[in-house]
Design an enzyme around this catalytic site. Structure first.
Site, short mmCIF file in Angstrom:
data_model
loop_
_atom_site.label_atom_id
_atom_site.label_comp_id
_atom_site.label_asym_id
_atom_site.label_seq_id
_atom_site.Cartn_x
_atom_site.Cartn_y
_atom_site.Cartn_z
N LYS A 93 6.88 -39.67 28.20
CA LYS A 93 8.12 -39.90 27.45
C LYS A 93 9.30 -39.50 28.33
O LYS A 93 9.33 -38.38 28.87
CB LYS A 93 8.08 -39.04 26.20
CG LYS A 93 8.72 -39.63 24.99
CD LYS A 93 8.35 -38.77 23.78
CE LYS A 93 9.15 -39.12 22.59
NZ LYS A 93 8.96 -38.14 21.52
C1 E4P Z 1 9.69 -38.93 18.25
O1 E4P Z 1 9.26 -39.37 19.26
C2 E4P Z 1 10.82 -37.99 18.19
O2 E4P Z 1 10.59 -36.97 19.05
C3 E4P Z 1 11.03 -37.50 16.79
O3 E4P Z 1 10.67 -38.50 15.88
C4 E4P Z 1 12.39 -36.93 16.54
O4 E4P Z 1 12.51 -36.66 15.17
P1 E4P Z 1 13.69 -35.74 14.57
O5 E4P Z 1 14.97 -36.49 14.69
O6 E4P Z 1 13.28 -35.52 13.16
O7 E4P Z 1 13.70 -34.49 15.40
#
Ligand code: E4P
Length: 213
Positions: free
Chosen positions: A83
């Site tokens: 990522k």
């Molecule tokens: C997913 O890849 C993200 O890291 C995650 O969904 C972020 O979510 P949040 O905005 O609730 O922290």
């Protein structure tokens, strides 16, 4: 449509995996920081529970460092998806390493234009964050139908991974408009299962069955 669990917590992952409901896992630095153990060990453990894509985010932000870290993280397990944030250096990293077989999830995407760039460099996934748009009083889910249309229109293979999911409604809306994946916290997965009419109906069935005996 695939459902990923958005957590680095092994107990949560086991619980969802036991129900047969998850196809992969996403983590991020905030989620990893809540768990104890070294990142490579946690990610490998997740990969042993779920046989699907597991996103592990790198922490470097400069191109040369990102190249090194992404290359190393990709070797943690064959199911790892690296990522990277949607920055110029992140996109360059995807462009450089994707042809070598490294799969990327480009994260922190908040616009159609950003999603287009992630697709152009060959990301396996792009993660539009719908809930963080909602947090600033703008319906993030409204990005998704246009993103699906844009990718279909141009034949991009990058999968749309709806992230920052806060409710079952986000998931069903993402599914309706053809998003490839939604990643959700365990809490939202459990909210999707529950329905008051299911509970009432079950209680009535059981009461009727007891009354007959
Ligand atoms: C997913 O890849 C993200 O890291 C995650 O969904 C972020 O979510 P949040 O905005 O609730 O922290």
């Amino acid at each position: 449509m695939q459902l990923f669990l958005d957590t680095a917590n092994l107990d949560e992952i086991r619980e969802a995996a036991d129900m047969g409901l998850i196809d992969g896992v996403t983590t991020n630095p905030s989620l990893m920081a809540k768990e104890s153990g070294d990142p490579a060990g946690i990610i490998r453990e997740i990969c042993s529970i779920v046989d699907g894509p597991v996103s592990a985010e790198i922490l470097s932000t400069e191109f040369e460092e990102m190249l090194k870290e992404a290359t190393a993280v990709a070797k943690w397990h064959p199911n790892v998806v690296v990522k990277v944030p949607l920055t110029a250096d992140g996109l360059k990293t995807v462009h450089r390493l994707s042809p070598q077989g490294v799969r990327f999830n480009v994260t922190l995407c908040f616009s159609l234009a950003q999603a287009l760039l992630a697709a152009k460099v060959g990301a396996a996934y792009v993660s539009p964050f719908v809930g963080r748009w909602d947090d600033i009083d703008t319906p993030g889910i409204e990005l998704i139908p246009d993103m699906v249309q844009m990718f279909d229109q141009h034949g991009f293979e990058t999968q749309i991974l709806v992230a920052s999911v806060r409710s079952p409604l986000h998931v069903s809306q993402a599914a309706l408009v053809g998003a490839d994946v939604a990643t959700l916290p365990l809490k939202v997965l459990k909210q999707m299962i529950g329905h008051p009419l299911t509970d009432i109906g079950l209680a009535k069935f059981l009461a009727d069955a007891r009354g007959k005996n």
